[in-house]
Design a protein around this motif. Sequence first.
Motif, PDB file in Angstrom:
ATOM      1  N   ASP A  16     -14.780 -29.450  -5.403  1.00 33.74           N
ATOM      2  CA  ASP A  16     -14.952 -28.148  -6.041  1.00 33.74           C
ATOM      3  C   ASP A  16     -14.526 -27.000  -5.119  1.00 33.74           C
ATOM      4  OD1 ASP A  16     -15.536 -26.648  -8.303  1.00 33.74           O
ATOM      5  OD2 ASP A  16     -17.577 -26.230  -7.644  1.00 33.74           O
ATOM      6  N   GLN A  17     -13.452 -27.222  -4.371  1.00 34.62           N
ATOM      7  CA  GLN A  17     -12.882 -26.206  -3.496  1.00 34.62           C
ATOM      8  C   GLN A  17     -11.367 -26.285  -3.588  1.00 34.62           C
ATOM      9  OE1 GLN A  17     -14.277 -26.373   0.538  1.00 34.62           O
ATOM     10  NE2 GLN A  17     -16.369 -26.836  -0.068  1.00 34.62           N
ATOM     11  N   ARG A  18     -10.685 -25.286  -3.035  1.00 32.97           N
ATOM     12  CA  ARG A  18      -9.233 -25.290  -3.031  1.00 32.97           C
ATOM     13  C   ARG A  18      -8.719 -24.774  -1.693  1.00 32.97           C
ATOM     14  NH1 ARG A  18      -6.501 -20.678  -4.075  1.00 32.97           N
ATOM     15  NH2 ARG A  18      -4.855 -21.775  -5.171  1.00 32.97           N
ATOM     16  N   PHE A  19      -7.478 -25.119  -1.375  1.00 38.50           N
ATOM     17  CA  PHE A  19      -6.812 -24.589  -0.191  1.00 38.50           C
ATOM     18  C   PHE A  19      -6.222 -23.239  -0.565  1.00 38.50           C
ATOM     19  CE2 PHE A  19      -6.331 -29.254  -0.067  1.00 38.50           C
ATOM     20  CZ  PHE A  19      -7.082 -29.514   1.061  1.00 38.50           C
ATOM     21  N   GLU A  20      -6.317 -22.285   0.322  1.00 34.02           N
ATOM     22  CA  GLU A  20      -5.851 -20.935   0.003  1.00 34.02           C
ATOM     23  C   GLU A  20      -4.335 -20.796   0.009  1.00 34.02           C
ATOM     24  OE1 GLU A  20      -7.519 -18.367  -1.254  1.00 34.02           O
ATOM     25  OE2 GLU A  20      -9.192 -19.778  -1.319  1.00 34.02           O
ATOM     26  N   SER A  21      -3.676 -21.548   0.893  1.00 28.28           N
ATOM     27  CA  SER A  21      -2.220 -21.414   0.994  1.00 28.28           C
ATOM     28  C   SER A  21      -1.638 -22.642   1.668  1.00 28.28           C
ATOM     29  CB  SER A  21      -1.859 -20.162   1.805  1.00 28.28           C
ATOM     30  OG  SER A  21      -2.136 -20.379   3.175  1.00 28.28           O
ATOM     31  N   GLU A  22      -0.324 -22.669   1.765  1.00 28.29           N
ATOM     32  CA  GLU A  22       0.372 -23.753   2.462  1.00 28.29           C
ATOM     33  C   GLU A  22       0.081 -23.712   3.959  1.00 28.29           C
ATOM     34  OE1 GLU A  22       4.584 -24.151   1.398  1.00 28.29           O
ATOM     35  OE2 GLU A  22       4.123 -22.946  -0.370  1.00 28.29           O
ATOM     36  N   ASP A  23      -0.456 -22.607   4.458  1.00 30.26           N
ATOM     37  CA  ASP A  23      -0.773 -22.454   5.877  1.00 30.26           C
ATOM     38  C   ASP A  23      -2.217 -22.820   6.211  1.00 30.26           C
ATOM     39  OD1 ASP A  23       1.820 -21.465   6.340  1.00 30.26           O
ATOM     40  OD2 ASP A  23       1.187 -19.451   5.743  1.00 30.26           O
ATOM     41  N   ASP A  24      -2.999 -23.218   5.222  1.00 33.01           N
ATOM     42  CA  ASP A  24      -4.391 -23.617   5.453  1.00 33.01           C
ATOM     43  C   ASP A  24      -4.406 -24.801   6.430  1.00 33.01           C
ATOM     44  OD1 ASP A  24      -6.884 -25.161   5.039  1.00 33.01           O
ATOM     45  OD2 ASP A  24      -7.275 -23.689   3.460  1.00 33.01           O
ATOM     46  N   PRO A  25      -5.134 -24.690   7.559  1.00 38.89           N
ATOM     47  CA  PRO A  25      -5.117 -25.756   8.570  1.00 38.89           C
ATOM     48  C   PRO A  25      -5.541 -27.125   8.027  1.00 38.89           C
ATOM     49  CG  PRO A  25      -6.182 -23.786   9.434  1.00 38.89           C
ATOM     50  CD  PRO A  25      -5.931 -23.545   7.979  1.00 38.89           C
ATOM     51  N   LEU A  26      -6.527 -27.165   7.155  1.00 39.44           N
ATOM     52  CA  LEU A  26      -6.954 -28.446   6.593  1.00 39.44           C
ATOM     53  C   LEU A  26      -5.873 -29.038   5.687  1.00 39.44           C
ATOM     54  CD1 LEU A  26      -9.078 -30.631   6.351  1.00 39.44           C
ATOM     55  CD2 LEU A  26     -10.163 -29.295   4.535  1.00 39.44           C
ATOM     56  N   PHE A  27      -5.202 -28.182   4.918  1.00 38.65           N
ATOM     57  CA  PHE A  27      -4.103 -28.643   4.064  1.00 38.65           C
ATOM     58  C   PHE A  27      -2.992 -29.248   4.915  1.00 38.65           C
ATOM     59  CE2 PHE A  27       0.032 -27.564   2.008  1.00 38.65           C
ATOM     60  CZ  PHE A  27      -0.035 -28.488   0.980  1.00 38.65           C
ATOM     61  N   ILE A  28      -2.649 -28.574   6.000  1.00 40.95           N
ATOM     62  CA  ILE A  28      -1.594 -29.066   6.894  1.00 40.95           C
ATOM     63  C   ILE A  28      -1.984 -30.422   7.480  1.00 40.95           C
ATOM     64  CG2 ILE A  28      -0.415 -28.622   9.087  1.00 40.95           C
ATOM     65  CD1 ILE A  28      -0.602 -25.593   8.315  1.00 40.95           C
ATOM     66  N   LYS A  29      -3.237 -30.554   7.888  1.00 33.74           N
ATOM     67  CA  LYS A  29      -3.704 -31.813   8.477  1.00 33.74           C
ATOM     68  C   LYS A  29      -3.703 -32.934   7.439  1.00 33.74           C
ATOM     69  CE  LYS A  29      -6.943 -31.965  11.673  1.00 33.74           C
ATOM     70  NZ  LYS A  29      -8.263 -31.843  12.338  1.00 33.74           N
ATOM     71  N   LEU A  30      -4.198 -32.658   6.243  1.00 34.78           N
ATOM     72  CA  LEU A  30      -4.222 -33.679   5.188  1.00 34.78           C
ATOM     73  C   LEU A  30      -2.819 -34.102   4.781  1.00 34.78           C
ATOM     74  CD1 LEU A  30      -7.127 -32.442   2.916  1.00 34.78           C
ATOM     75  CD2 LEU A  30      -7.071 -34.513   4.301  1.00 34.78           C
ATOM     76  N   LYS A  31      -1.924 -33.143   4.707  1.00 34.59           N
ATOM     77  CA  LYS A  31      -0.542 -33.439   4.347  1.00 34.59           C
ATOM     78  C   LYS A  31       0.096 -34.353   5.397  1.00 34.59           C
ATOM     79  CE  LYS A  31       2.410 -30.083   4.318  1.00 34.59           C
ATOM     80  NZ  LYS A  31       3.246 -28.913   4.078  1.00 34.59           N
ATOM     81  N   ALA A  32      -0.170 -34.072   6.663  1.00 35.54           N
ATOM     82  CA  ALA A  32       0.376 -34.905   7.739  1.00 35.54           C
ATOM     83  C   ALA A  32      -0.212 -36.317   7.680  1.00 35.54           C
ATOM     84  CB  ALA A  32       0.088 -34.264   9.093  1.00 35.54           C
ATOM     85  N   LEU A  33      -1.514 -36.413   7.486  1.00 32.91           N
ATOM     86  CA  LEU A  33      -2.153 -37.724   7.384  1.00 32.91           C
ATOM     87  C   LEU A  33      -1.623 -38.511   6.193  1.00 32.91           C
ATOM     88  CD1 LEU A  33      -5.850 -36.823   8.258  1.00 32.91           C
ATOM     89  CD2 LEU A  33      -4.285 -38.242   9.604  1.00 32.91           C
TER      90      LEU A  33
END
Length: 117
Positions: A76-93
């Motif tokens: 029930d949350q979202r990433f704010e942008s393509e620069d969100d640190p968690l988004f970047i980490k998840l994408k890499a993983l």
Amino acid sequence: MVFTVYGEHWRKMRRIMTVPFFTNKVVQQYRYGWEDEAAHVVEDVRKNPEAATNGIVLRKRLQLLMYNNMYRIMFDQRFESEDDPLFIKLKALNGERSKLAQSFEYKCTTMEISFQF
């Protein structure tokens, strides 16, 4: 799931993902989240001056849309942008997992393990 290479791995993942995320009931339940994410994509493209003059590659922004839809369903949350640190980490993983899952070494190891049972 959306941006992976089509093949045996994709077919297996499709079976796993379909029931919890893409049945009609689930899609209807989270419809407004999907629509909100689509509206965020349109707004982000409108705000980007490059989109009007040179054009932009939507693939990265659509990837964020898909991650946000799954993240909303699960947490029930979202990433704010393509620069969100968690988004970047998840994408890499996820990229590493995808490479491993589609690599020859992984498939051979999986087959070896299967035959040991």
